[in-house]
Design a protein around this motif. Structure first.
Motif, short mmCIF file in Angstrom:
data_model
loop_
_atom_site.label_atom_id
_atom_site.label_comp_id
_atom_site.label_asym_id
_atom_site.label_seq_id
_atom_site.Cartn_x
_atom_site.Cartn_y
_atom_site.Cartn_z
N UNK A 515 -27.68 3.41 17.29
CA UNK A 515 -26.65 2.72 18.01
C UNK A 515 -25.31 1.92 17.30
N UNK A 516 -26.19 1.07 16.36
CA UNK A 516 -25.53 0.16 15.29
C UNK A 516 -24.43 1.41 14.56
N UNK A 517 -25.16 2.24 13.97
CA UNK A 517 -24.18 3.22 13.26
C UNK A 517 -23.04 4.02 14.06
N UNK A 518 -23.49 4.38 15.28
CA UNK A 518 -22.49 4.85 16.24
C UNK A 518 -21.14 3.91 16.15
N UNK A 561 -17.77 14.83 10.48
CA UNK A 561 -17.07 15.47 11.68
C UNK A 561 -17.91 15.49 12.69
N UNK A 562 -19.22 16.02 12.43
CA UNK A 562 -20.18 16.44 13.72
C UNK A 562 -20.38 14.95 14.57
N UNK A 563 -20.57 14.01 13.50
CA UNK A 563 -21.02 12.65 14.33
C UNK A 563 -19.68 11.94 14.89
N UNK A 625 -19.69 7.27 20.76
CA UNK A 625 -20.37 8.54 21.38
C UNK A 625 -20.64 9.69 20.21
N UNK A 626 -21.61 10.41 20.37
CA UNK A 626 -21.36 11.55 19.45
C UNK A 626 -20.92 12.86 20.07
N UNK A 627 -19.95 13.37 19.48
CA UNK A 627 -18.99 12.90 18.40
C UNK A 627 -18.04 11.72 18.95
#
Length: 643
Positions: A515-518, A561-563, A625-627
């Motif tokens: 969550x932190x990295x997102x 790009x995927x994330x 959100x991913x991505x």
């Protein structure tokens, strides 16, 4: 008074009853990683109490078995009696083991040559603002008995046209000895100001006009890189890099600004960057190249706005308070002796000008070396470091912003995160059937943590393999010993079992970490999107994307790009441009024309304050959100997820 002994170095220090253990370590010059600067939010300052007692509380960062073994958080502990503390080796040595790019790789050498060519192609000359001239002065006698300095001024007026000649006290003290040592045949180093005015900054006996040296320095929040340059040949004679010693006072600029407001905090931060970081690098480069420190007479450095303030010992707190006002954007030329830099005391330090409170001289230098200012194409420049700065534009305009990505790209705020040092996992692949990871570790066979590029790989692989959903939540239906949940239902994925690698504990990534990295990647993407949409454009208008910063060298564009960290556009548009800040400092050091262009870039950049921009928060929430909440913005990712 009570006594604290830090193991394994056996460093002993006395302190007052009730003193904070982290602060005691800092006073003892024992490095304990504390990215959050001691506010008990990161859990990185974990140490082991071997003997004695401390006043502490159990934190959620410490597992039950660790607590039973004596692990505590240094920032959350007060010393109440004589104690012995064991500092894990990975904490005490991580700063010196950092993997830092400093123009040494083959790819960086190519970038280096490309930037030099850029200056020449734009009709700029490689000519330093510092000059050296060999002069033979009339020897004094009873009929010609004017003072030494007047004799020098007379010669320079008659032979070089300088009617106004200056020098400072330290230089004046050298003059009588050097003149007589060289039998009045000497080489002066001076800085002209126009055609008739100059300031002498050094003098040497004999003809030394073939020796002229300078320093280019990039002061990053996490790391510092420097090179010693032959100003005649443009050659890099020596390179050196290290962690920024200010790390012990916080991983990001906000925590360091807060520390600067404490008693003696600003002085400690200033001492850390000059005496614990820069001067050792200067000493090493002089030793490696066989050059005397007094021969270094030009110095260009760049850093973010906070780093520039801390370098000069200028109170920085107003940078973080609305309306975010720096004390300066353009610093005056500073003498090396004023900062106690270990070079010729008469050398003037040129600090690359900043643009705003959170867009500093490192970005200005990066813009110079990247050539955006001369490009016909639309270029997006992203600096991925402890801070996230973005520039968009071409030869006609430059727009810039800063996003609050925090230290996540340097491994901060991630439970097993670490900076790019030996032992850091920098690349990850996950088997789609077994969920087993394949790790690439920097300089070791034993992992100690995960750095920024590794976290990007890991999260993208977890998403594609179905371990996490697009919210970053772990799938509870997967049957694998690498997935587990705590008593609160928070899931984690085990990247490395301690038994497999003979390490102290499992290396994991939790839902909290994800969550932190997102949020960090969302800040970068939304910052770029807001900057471009503020011009009525979208990502399709981009012709090139330049990635700068330490993470860029190991960055996997596809997985980024995927994330949803980078826009889903043609991959051929992306390129890594290395330490663009250091390269910009080199160009500024070598070329007075480049310095004028640098200052023009700083003045022409339009800064967008994201915190008050109307649509930014909506864009940021969508990017967390991913991505992205709008999967249509990422068509190639959509296709992969639907397969």
């Amino acid at each position: 008074m009570v006594k604290v002994i830090f193991k394994p170095e056996n460093i002993e220090i006395s302190c007052e009853y009730g003193d904070n253990l982290l602060e005691v370590a800092r006073k003892a010059n024992v490095f304990i990683d504390a990215p959050c600067n001691g506010n008990v939010s990161c859990g990185k300052c974990k140490v082991k109490l071997i003997k004695g007692k401390v006043d502490t509380k159990k934190s959620h960062h410490i597992k039950d078995e660790e607590w039973d073994e004596g692990y505590i958080l240094a920032c959350n502990s007060k010393v109440i009696e004589d104690v012995e503390i064991e500092v894990p080796s990975k904490l005490s040595s991580s700063m010196n083991k950092m993997k830092i790019e400093d123009l040494s790789t083959e790819r960086d050498k190519q970038i280096f040559e490309k930037s030099k060519k850029l200056i020449l192609d734009n009709n700029m000359k490689f000519k330093s603002y510092v000059r050296k001239d060999y002069i033979e002065i009339d020897i004094p006698n009873l009929d010609d008995n004017i003072s030494d300095f007047d004799r020098i001024k007379r010669h320079l007026k008659n032979n070089l046209g300088y009617t106004k000649v200056f020098c400072r006290l330290q230089m004046l003290r050298k003059i009588p000895h050097i003149l007589r040592k060289g039998s009045f045949k000497v080489t002066i180093t001076h800085i002209p100001r126009g055609s008739d005015r100059t300031t002498i900054v050094n003098m040497e006996a004999g003809d030394t006009t073939d020796r002229l040296y300078g320093i280019a320095l990039d002061i990053g929040t996490t790391s510092v890189a420097a090179c010693l340059v032959d100003l005649y040949k443009g050659e890099l004679l020596a390179k050196a890099s290290s962690g920024n010693a200010q790390i012990k006072y916080g991983a990001d600029v906000i925590n360091r600004i807060i520390y600067a407001t404490k008693k003696d905090g600003l002085e400690k931060l200033n001492h850390a960057i000059i005496h614990e970081t820069i001067n050792p690098l200067l000493k090493k480069m002089c030793k490696d190249s066989g050059i005397d420190k007094d021969e270094i007479i030009a110095f260009v450095c760049a850093g973010n706005t906070t780093m520039s303030h801390l370098l000069l010992g200028v109170y920085p707190d107003y940078l973080r308070l609305e309306p975010y006002i720096p004390t300066f954007l353009r610093a005056p030329f500073i003498k090396a002796s004023e900062l106690e830099l270990n070079i010729n005391p008469e050398t003037f330090l040129y600090i690359v000008p900043s643009v705003a409170s959170y867009v500093g001289g490192d970005i200005t230098a990066g813009v110079l070396s990247s050539g955006i200012w001369s490009s016909e194409e639309n270029v997006l420049f992203i600096d991925l470091g402890t801070n996230g700065e973005i520039v968009f534009g071409n030869k006609d305009y430059l727009m810039t912003c800063a996003c609050s990505a925090g230290p996540a790209f340097e491994g901060g705020e991630i439970s097993c995160g670490m900076r790019a040092a030996s032992g850091a996992v920098e690349k990850v692949e996950i088997n789609r059937d077994t969920f087993e990871p394949i790790l690439k570790i920097i300089g070791s066979n034993q992992p100690e943590g995960i750095c920024g590029s590794g976290i990007i790989d890991l999260i993208s692989e977890m998403m594609i393999s179905g371990i996490i959903d697009r919210r970053g939540k772990i799938n509870k239906n997967i049957n694998s010993n690498r997935i587990r949940f705590d008593e609160h239902g928070i899931g984690e994925y085990i990247v490395a079992f301690k038994e497999d690698y003979e390490i102290e504990k499992d290396i994991t990534i939790t839902e909290v970490d994800i969550d932190s990295f997102i949020r960090a990647k969302g800040a970068v993407y939304s910052g770029a999107a807001t900057l471009i949409t503020s011009l009525g454009m979208d990502f399709s208008i981009i012709d090139k994307v330049y990635i700068a910063g330490g993470i860029g060298n190991s960055l996997d564009i596809e997985k980024s790009i995927l994330i949803g960290l980078l826009p889903d556009i043609d991959r051929s548009k992306f390129s890594y441009i290395g330490n663009s800040s250091l390269m910009g400092c080199y160009l500024t050091l070598m070329s007075e024309d480049a310095r004028y262009k640098l200052e023009e870039c700083a003045s022409s950049m339009t800064y967008v304050e994201l915190s008050v921009y109307p649509s930014y928060m909506d864009e940021f929430v969508s990017a967390c959100f991913l991505p992205h909440t709008n999967i249509e913005n990422f068509p190639t990712v959509k296709n992969i997820l639907e397969d």
